[in-house]
Motif scaffolding. Structure first.
Motif, PDB file in Angstrom:
ATOM      1  N   ALA A 435       0.893  -1.209  -0.019  1.00  0.00           N
ATOM      2  CA  ALA A 435      -0.002   0.008  -0.061  1.00  0.00           C
ATOM      3  C   ALA A 435       0.933   1.023  -0.092  1.00  0.00           C
ATOM      4  O   ALA A 435       0.479   2.281  -0.698  1.00  0.00           O
ATOM      5  N   GLN A 436       2.052   1.186   0.563  1.00  0.00           N
ATOM      6  CA  GLN A 436       2.967   2.307   0.603  1.00  0.00           C
ATOM      7  C   GLN A 436       3.901   2.508  -0.730  1.00  0.00           C
ATOM      8  O   GLN A 436       4.771   3.251  -0.752  1.00  0.00           O
ATOM      9  N   ASP A 437       4.020   1.255  -1.525  1.00  0.00           N
ATOM     10  CA  ASP A 437       4.871   1.082  -2.720  1.00  0.00           C
ATOM     11  C   ASP A 437       4.465   1.874  -3.658  1.00  0.00           C
ATOM     12  O   ASP A 437       3.405   1.797  -4.284  1.00  0.00           O
ATOM     13  N   GLY A 443       8.939  -3.018  -5.440  1.00  0.00           N
ATOM     14  CA  GLY A 443       9.393  -3.521  -4.055  1.00  0.00           C
ATOM     15  C   GLY A 443      10.104  -2.830  -3.189  1.00  0.00           C
ATOM     16  O   GLY A 443      10.794  -3.219  -2.367  1.00  0.00           O
ATOM     17  N   PHE A 444       9.910  -1.705  -2.995  1.00  0.00           N
ATOM     18  CA  PHE A 444      10.588  -0.615  -1.968  1.00  0.00           C
ATOM     19  C   PHE A 444       9.711   0.676  -1.721  1.00  0.00           C
ATOM     20  O   PHE A 444       8.852   1.071  -2.556  1.00  0.00           O
ATOM     21  N   ILE A 445       9.985   1.259  -0.557  1.00  0.00           N
ATOM     22  CA  ILE A 445       9.091   2.340  -0.093  1.00  0.00           C
ATOM     23  C   ILE A 445       9.936   3.274   0.501  1.00  0.00           C
ATOM     24  O   ILE A 445      11.145   3.128   0.862  1.00  0.00           O
ATOM     25  N   SER A 446       9.281   4.513   0.710  1.00  0.00           N
ATOM     26  CA  SER A 446      10.313   5.363   1.623  1.00  0.00           C
ATOM     27  C   SER A 446      10.076   5.267   2.939  1.00  0.00           C
ATOM     28  O   SER A 446       9.408   4.332   3.508  1.00  0.00           O
ATOM     29  N   VAL A 447      10.985   6.080   3.692  1.00  0.00           N
ATOM     30  CA  VAL A 447      11.056   5.781   4.980  1.00  0.00           C
ATOM     31  C   VAL A 447       9.819   6.269   5.794  1.00  0.00           C
ATOM     32  O   VAL A 447       9.353   5.508   6.671  1.00  0.00           O
ATOM     33  N   GLU A 448       9.142   7.341   5.207  1.00  0.00           N
ATOM     34  CA  GLU A 448       7.904   7.790   5.782  1.00  0.00           C
ATOM     35  C   GLU A 448       6.822   6.792   5.665  1.00  0.00           C
ATOM     36  O   GLU A 448       6.168   6.449   6.595  1.00  0.00           O
ATOM     37  N   HIS A 451       7.632   3.850   8.209  1.00  0.00           N
ATOM     38  CA  HIS A 451       7.035   3.972   9.511  1.00  0.00           C
ATOM     39  C   HIS A 451       5.351   3.641   9.516  1.00  0.00           C
ATOM     40  O   HIS A 451       5.139   3.299  10.607  1.00  0.00           O
ATOM     41  N   GLN A 452       4.884   4.226   8.531  1.00  0.00           N
ATOM     42  CA  GLN A 452       3.261   3.980   8.602  1.00  0.00           C
ATOM     43  C   GLN A 452       3.085   2.322   8.487  1.00  0.00           C
ATOM     44  O   GLN A 452       2.247   1.863   8.961  1.00  0.00           O
ATOM     45  N   LEU A 454       4.840  -0.101  10.036  1.00  0.00           N
ATOM     46  CA  LEU A 454       5.319  -0.371  11.124  1.00  0.00           C
ATOM     47  C   LEU A 454       4.336  -0.271  12.193  1.00  0.00           C
ATOM     48  O   LEU A 454       3.953  -1.115  13.177  1.00  0.00           O
ATOM     49  N   ARG A 455       3.515   0.895  12.019  1.00  0.00           N
ATOM     50  CA  ARG A 455       2.384   1.347  13.002  1.00  0.00           C
ATOM     51  C   ARG A 455       1.196   0.460  12.744  1.00  0.00           C
ATOM     52  O   ARG A 455       0.772   0.005  13.528  1.00  0.00           O
ATOM     53  N   GLU A 456       0.757   0.047  11.462  1.00  0.00           N
ATOM     54  CA  GLU A 456      -0.322  -0.761  10.918  1.00  0.00           C
ATOM     55  C   GLU A 456      -0.261  -2.251  11.464  1.00  0.00           C
ATOM     56  O   GLU A 456      -0.993  -2.927  11.758  1.00  0.00           O
ATOM     57  N   THR A 457       1.042  -2.708  11.262  1.00  0.00           N
ATOM     58  CA  THR A 457       1.277  -3.841  11.578  1.00  0.00           C
ATOM     59  C   THR A 457       1.782  -4.085  12.937  1.00  0.00           C
ATOM     60  O   THR A 457       2.203  -5.424  13.451  1.00  0.00           O
ATOM     61  N   ASN A 458       1.906  -3.077  13.964  1.00  0.00           N
ATOM     62  CA  ASN A 458       2.323  -3.432  15.101  1.00  0.00           C
ATOM     63  C   ASN A 458       3.656  -4.021  15.259  1.00  0.00           C
ATOM     64  O   ASN A 458       4.155  -4.933  16.317  1.00  0.00           O
ATOM     65  N   ILE A 459       4.677  -3.694  14.448  1.00  0.00           N
ATOM     66  CA  ILE A 459       6.074  -4.270  14.711  1.00  0.00           C
ATOM     67  C   ILE A 459       6.850  -3.417  15.135  1.00  0.00           C
ATOM     68  O   ILE A 459       6.972  -2.269  14.835  1.00  0.00           O
ATOM     69  N   ARG A 460       7.774  -3.531  16.229  1.00  0.00           N
ATOM     70  CA  ARG A 460       8.616  -2.779  17.058  1.00  0.00           C
ATOM     71  C   ARG A 460       9.977  -3.328  16.791  1.00  0.00           C
ATOM     72  O   ARG A 460      10.417  -4.112  17.554  1.00  0.00           O
TER      73      ARG A 460
END
Length: 609
Positions: A435-437, A443-448, A451-452, A454-460
């Motif tokens: 969704a951010q690609d 197959g790559f996304i921005s840093v911003e 972070h989105q 990580l928030r959506e998938t609860n990855i720390r």
């Protein structure tokens, strides 16, 4: 004023006389009674109005008798016409295309067998009925004696299993006292678990499942608008009499000396009936089951499917319509026949959709999801690629193709097609990543965007891993995924020291209906002369390791009872250590659906030839 009232009354009488149910004519008082009393002007006018109404009604009734056929009928006439029309429509439906024309018979024969068909192939297709196995352990399966029609029988078998295993309640109309263990268990909203007491199915339940399966396939071929049922002209409706009528005798007499070697022979023996409602088609199929059980059954059903689709549509489905549907030199059913019965279209390929070759040329594959699916040994040999439509059908039942034969693979638990915990987590993370690609699928996304995700998938992520991934200014999926696999579950990752998180354990069953199936290609004999001939059902325990850590599965790891993905419980599930994997060509087919699957079974290896 009085004249105006009389005219209005006359119009009212005319309207009343044209009602659907004409009222009884108004009657004046007896003449004697009228003459004996003093008649006032008001009574005189009322009497005149009644006489006028009665006269008008009399004229209307007289006119109705001479109304031409094109005029509007009365209610009784309309109901009579509707009854006649309904009868005529039923008769027309039952007799639509009662016999094939010479041109249609030639087109049909050429399409199926081609121009140079051998007598051996014709004999194979003229000597295979649609019958259940007489052996108790395989009584739910259709038995095959001839080599050619296996594609037809295996596909019907797959639909029969669908109804027997997952819709048993619909088969108990004739047998209300069906044993409780035939009912499927519904353990969740979308999960069905059938029980494996195959020998307990009654003859009525099996017959009903066969009728439903045949009707479902024919309407599938007919785009859910019609089903064409081909039977023998010499039999017709003669066997639809009382239950005591000698149906078998009638059929034996009709088949005596019957052979089909040319299109002319086909035209002479074939009776074709078209039905536009499932109820009428199922009733006809139920009555004609003895005909389909006869030696002509498989051929008649194939012809029924082709005519249900329409011969011109069948040819349009194919990539090369010049080739016969029954392949030389051994008379096997082509992939087009199997696909026609599986998805309603005689397309020749097993991939999803169609393949654009350029220049307006396309190769046609499977366009929709199907009820029962298809796997093939040819995919493991890299000759083709089966698409998801056939690999992931609505029900866990697959026709299995080899180089020369078709068999059936099935599960009792719909959960075998569910994603396990590891697969579900991967799908969730990948969906958020895609969704951010914004790279157009790179197959790559921005840093911003990262972070989105990580928030959506609860990855720390630990700070050092986060900094490492973000150091280049963009995050590549493959690098991110490797980090996830090494990240502990408590932090939202998928690291699993037991190696069981992505493991699936379940049972599959394989049915080979050909009579020589348990020979497995050997020359074993019974009594020293006649080969053993018996259909065979094999139960396989299938273990599927995580696709990214197969080596962990092969290690000496205890498998707890109730492992993820298991369909069973109790002792049957508890496996202290994977048994040495067994191999047969069927395993290669299973691995096209579940990569790296390890299979075990008891007794002789399952045969797909």
């Amino acid at each position: 004023m009085a004249d105006q009232q009389e005219e209005e009354d006359l119009r009212m009488a005319l309207r009343m006389s044209m009602q659907n149910s004409p009222p009884e004519p108004k009657r004046s008082k007896p003449r004697e009674a009228v003459s004996s009393a003093t008649t006032t002007p008001e009574e005189s006018r009322r009497l005149q109005r009644e006489l006028m109404a009665a006269a008008a009604e009399k004229r209307m009734l007289a006119a109705a008798k001479s109304v031409p056929a094109s005029s509007s009928p009365s209610k009784s006439e309309r109901s009579g016409d509707l009854g006649r029309k309904e009868t005529e429509m039923k008769a027309k439906e039952a007799n639509l295309g009662n016999e094939l024309s010479e041109e249609e018979a030639y087109q049909l024969f050429s399409m199926v067998f081609g121009s140079g068909v051998s007598k051996d192939i014709l004999a194979q297709w003229s000597n295979q009925g649609i019958r259940f196995s007489p052996d108790p352990e395989t009584s739910m399966g259709l038995v095959q004696h001839e080599g050619g029609p296996c594609g037809v029988l295996a596909t019907i078998q797959a639909f029969v299993l669908k109804h027997l295993l997952f819709f048993p309640d619909e088969l108990v109309k004739v047998t209300p006292n069906i044993p409780q263990n035939l009912s499927s268990r519904r353990s969740s909203k979308n999960q069905y678990v059938a029980l494996n007491n195959f020998a307990a199915f009654t003859e009525d339940a099996k017959a009903r499942a066969l009728v439903k399966s045949m009707g479902e396939i024919l309407f599938l071929c007919g785009n859910n608008k019609r089903a064409v049922i081909a039977t023998l002209n010499a039999i017709g409706y003669g066997i639809e009499g009382s239950e005591d009528s000698p149906k078998d005798v009638t059929i034996v007499q009709a088949l005596e000396g019957l052979s089909i070697e040319t299109s002319s022979d086909l035209q002479k023996v074939l009776r074709v009936d078209t039905y536009t409602t499932p109820a009428s088609a199922f009733k006809r199929l139920e009555a004609m089951i003895p005909v389909f059980q006869s030696r002509m059954g498989a051929l008649l059903f194939l012809i029924s499917a082709l005519l249900s689709r329409g011969l011109d549509w069948v040819q349009a489905d194919r990539d090369d319509p010049s080739l016969p549907l029954v392949t030389a030199p051994f008379g096997h059913a082509s992939q087009e026949i199997v696909n026609l019965l599986l998805c309603g279209q005689a397309v020749p390929n097993v991939f999803d959709g169609r393949m654009d070759l350029g220049g307006g040329m396309f190769l046609k594959g499977i366009s929709t999801n199907v009820e029962v699916g298809f796997l093939t040994l040819l995919e493991s040999l890299n000759f083709c690629k089966v698409g998801q439509n056939l690999k992931c059908p609505k029900w866990p039942i697959w026709v299995v193709g080899s180089e020369s034969h078709y068999t059936v693979l099935f599960a009792l638990d719909t959960a075998v097609q569910d994603e396990n915990e590891l697969e579900e987590r991967e799908s969730q993370i990948r969906k958020a990543f895609d969704a951010q690609d914004q790279s157009g699928g790179g197959g790559f996304i921005s840093v911003e965007g990262f972070h989105q995700v990580l928030r959506e998938t609860n990855i720390r992520l630990p700070s050092e891993k986060l900094d490492s991934l973000c150091s280049s200014g963009f995050i590549v999926w493959s690098e991110f995924w490797q980090v996830i696999l090494d990240l502990d579950k408590s932090l939202g990752g998928l690291k699993d020291s037991t190696g069981q998180m992505g493991r699936k354990v379940f049972d599959l069953y394989h049915f080979n209906g050909i009579a020589k199936s348990d020979l497995n290609g050997s020359q074993a004999t019974s009594g020293g002369e006649t080969p053993i001939q018996r259909p065979r059902l094999t139960k396989l325990r299938v273990s599927v390791p995580p696709r990214w850590t197969p080596e962990e599965f092969m290690a000496d790891v205890a498998v707890p009872s109730g492992a993820a993905g298991s369909e069973s419980s109790g002792k049957d599930t508890e496996v202290a250590k994977p048994e040495p994997p067994q191999h047969a060509p069927l395993v290669d087919c299973i691995r096209t659906r579940w990569p790296r699957a390890v299979c075990n079974w008891a007794g002789d290896p399952p045969s797909i030839v």
